[in-house]
Design a protein around this motif. Structure first.
Motif, short mmCIF file in Angstrom:
data_model
loop_
_atom_site.label_atom_id
_atom_site.label_comp_id
_atom_site.label_asym_id
_atom_site.label_seq_id
_atom_site.Cartn_x
_atom_site.Cartn_y
_atom_site.Cartn_z
N GLU A 300 0.14 6.34 -2.48
CA GLU A 300 0.75 5.26 -1.72
C GLU A 300 1.40 4.26 -2.67
O GLU A 300 1.04 4.18 -3.85
N LYS A 301 2.41 3.56 -2.14
CA LYS A 301 3.09 2.53 -2.90
C LYS A 301 2.90 1.20 -2.18
O LYS A 301 3.05 1.12 -0.95
N GLU A 302 2.53 0.19 -2.96
CA GLU A 302 2.33 -1.12 -2.35
C GLU A 302 3.61 -1.59 -1.69
O GLU A 302 4.69 -1.56 -2.28
N GLY A 303 3.47 -2.02 -0.46
CA GLY A 303 4.64 -2.45 0.31
C GLY A 303 5.20 -1.36 1.18
O GLY A 303 6.08 -1.60 2.01
N THR A 328 4.06 -0.74 -7.76
CA THR A 328 2.67 -0.35 -8.03
C THR A 328 2.28 0.81 -7.12
O THR A 328 2.40 0.70 -5.89
N TYR A 329 1.79 1.89 -7.73
CA TYR A 329 1.42 3.09 -6.99
C TYR A 329 -0.11 3.28 -7.06
O TYR A 329 -0.74 2.99 -8.08
N TYR A 343 -4.72 2.87 -9.88
CA TYR A 343 -3.43 2.22 -9.73
C TYR A 343 -2.59 2.38 -11.00
O TYR A 343 -3.13 2.50 -12.11
N THR A 345 1.40 0.75 -12.43
CA THR A 345 2.60 -0.04 -12.21
C THR A 345 3.78 0.60 -12.93
O THR A 345 3.75 0.77 -14.15
#
Length: 430
Positions: A300-303, A328-329, A343, A345
């Protein structure tokens, strides 16, 4: 009247048939000794009688044989040595704990091929017993048949070798922070052996060794238990139970039990290449660890509202990076023991390809060639200047057969002034 008169006769008969207990000396003196009359005496009774002996007849200490106690490991070989300084024309004899004669001098008395003669002289009798068993333990007697008979005792102690220990109590995999209890047992030691525990190179403090006598009444079985809490670092560790005993002479006799520990997974994200740039292909590898190893991965990617699809097993692939991929993944690794999220970045750098090694090589070669050409040009300029200043005068006459050529000074003046005389055109070069 008949019974009392028969008493001296009975005493004389008892003296003759009690071997080694009463002897008549050559000097004819009587010596008082306790004699066991065997079947002629009442049960468990002995009578005292007096026989001839010299008062000053004391057997010399040189006639006393001597031996030594021996310790042997079961299955080994022991040597019994008996020595005497003054043998008094008598032979030495070895007897076993059951008072069976083994050797009298150099003559074998007992048919046991394990027992062999080592040395037989008037002053020494040595025998060996091979493949010693626990039943061979006891006091062996060396005798010399002087007046009286002299004996020496040798105690043979047989060490029982402990069996290889056996570990019980481990049945299946253990979960992290679970408590494990293992048992260890070894039999056949004499005297009783001691047990110790280890986890790899680390000592474990188990319970004191318990001792139980074996059914044969000679050897012992020892046992011990150890309890400890397992961690993820214990996965694949060897739990070792070792037995220590003097019969082993420092040799290792141990058993190990490898344990498996189940624990929650962990993960980390590794980029390939390590420093991604715009326009390159990028793989983000999600490396999961645990027992069992994670089999399910989600990106997943933040946002971003939806999870990213896994393109290749646990890796997320970017075929052509652009700056919009920065962010950030997160990677979630899951096993039946739980989940873990890692995580990373991503910062996409500008496209500025790093020169390849071949391009660098050609650039170096080009620089070297340019430098060499520059040096050659400098050399040619200096060489031309030198030739112009120091070379001799070159003179060309177009008119042939002229004998009145001007001197050098005139030639220079004519050349500078551009003068010529008549049809004879002359050019001078200095």
């Amino acid at each position: 009247m008949g019974a009392p008169s028969a008493l001296p006769l009975l005493m004389l008969f008892a003296c003759c048939w009690a071997p080694g207990e009463a002897n008549l000396s050559q000097d004819g003196y009587w010596q008082e000794q306790d004699l066991e009359l065997g079947t002629l005496a009442p049960l468990d009774e002995a009578i005292s009688s007096t026989v001839w002996s010299s008062p000053d007849m004391l057997v010399s200490q040189d006639s006393q044989p001597w031996t030594s106690d021996e310790t042997v490991v079961a299955g080994g070989t022991v040597v019994l040595k008996c020595q005497v300084k003054d043998h008094e024309d008598s032979s030495l004899q070895w007897s076993n704990p059951a008072q069976q004669t083994l050797y009298f001098g150099e003559k074998r008395a007992l048919r046991d091929n394990r027992i062999q003669l080592v040395k037989s002289t008037p002053h020494e009798l040595s025998i060996s017993i091979s493949n010693v068993a626990l039943a061979d333990e006891g006091e062996y007697t060396c005798s010399i048949f002087t007046m009286p008979v002299r004996t020496a005792k040798s105690l043979i102690t047989v060490l029982g070798i402990p069996q290889k220990p056996i570990i019980t109590g481990y049945k299946s995999s253990l979960r992290e922070k679970e408590t494990a209890t293992l048992n260890c047992q070894s039999s056949g030691s004499k005297p009783a052996a001691n047990l110790t525990w280890q986890k790899g190179e680390q000592e474990l403090h188990g319970e004191p060794t318990r001792i139980q006598e074996d059914p044969n009444g000679k050897t012992f079985t020892v046992s011990s238990s150890v309890t400890f809490q397992v961690t993820r670092e214990d996965d694949g560790a060897d739990i070792i139970c070792s037995v220590s005993h003097e019969s082993l002479n420092g040799a290792d006799r141990s058993t190990s039990q490898r344990i498996e520990v189940l624990y929650k997974p962990t993960a980390k994200i590794r980029p390939d290449p390590p420093h991604p740039r715009e326009g390159q292909k990028l793989l983000l590898h999600c490396e999961g660890r645990g027992n069992p190893i994670p089999q399910q991965y989600e990106w997943e990617k933040e946002g971003s509202a939806l999870p990213l699809k896994i393109i290749q097993e646990s890796a997320l692939i970017f075929p052509f990076l652009n700056k919009s991929d920065s962010g950030t993944y997160g990677c979630t690794a899951t096993s039946n023991m739980g989940s873990y999220k890692a995580y990373y970045t991503l910062n996409v750098n500008d496209h500025s390809p790093v020169p390849s090694s071949s391009s660098t090589y050609h650039a170096i070669i080009g620089g070297i060639v340019a430098f060499i050409v520059f040096l050659l040009l400098i050399l040619l300029i200096f060489l031309g200047h030198y030739l112009i200043r120091h070379k001799g005068t070159y003179l060309t006459h177009e008119a042939k057969g002229s004998d009145d050529a001007p001197d050098a000074d005139t030639a220079i003046i004519n050349a500078e002034g551009g003068q010529s005389g008549g049809d004879d055109k002359k050019e001078y070069f200095i």
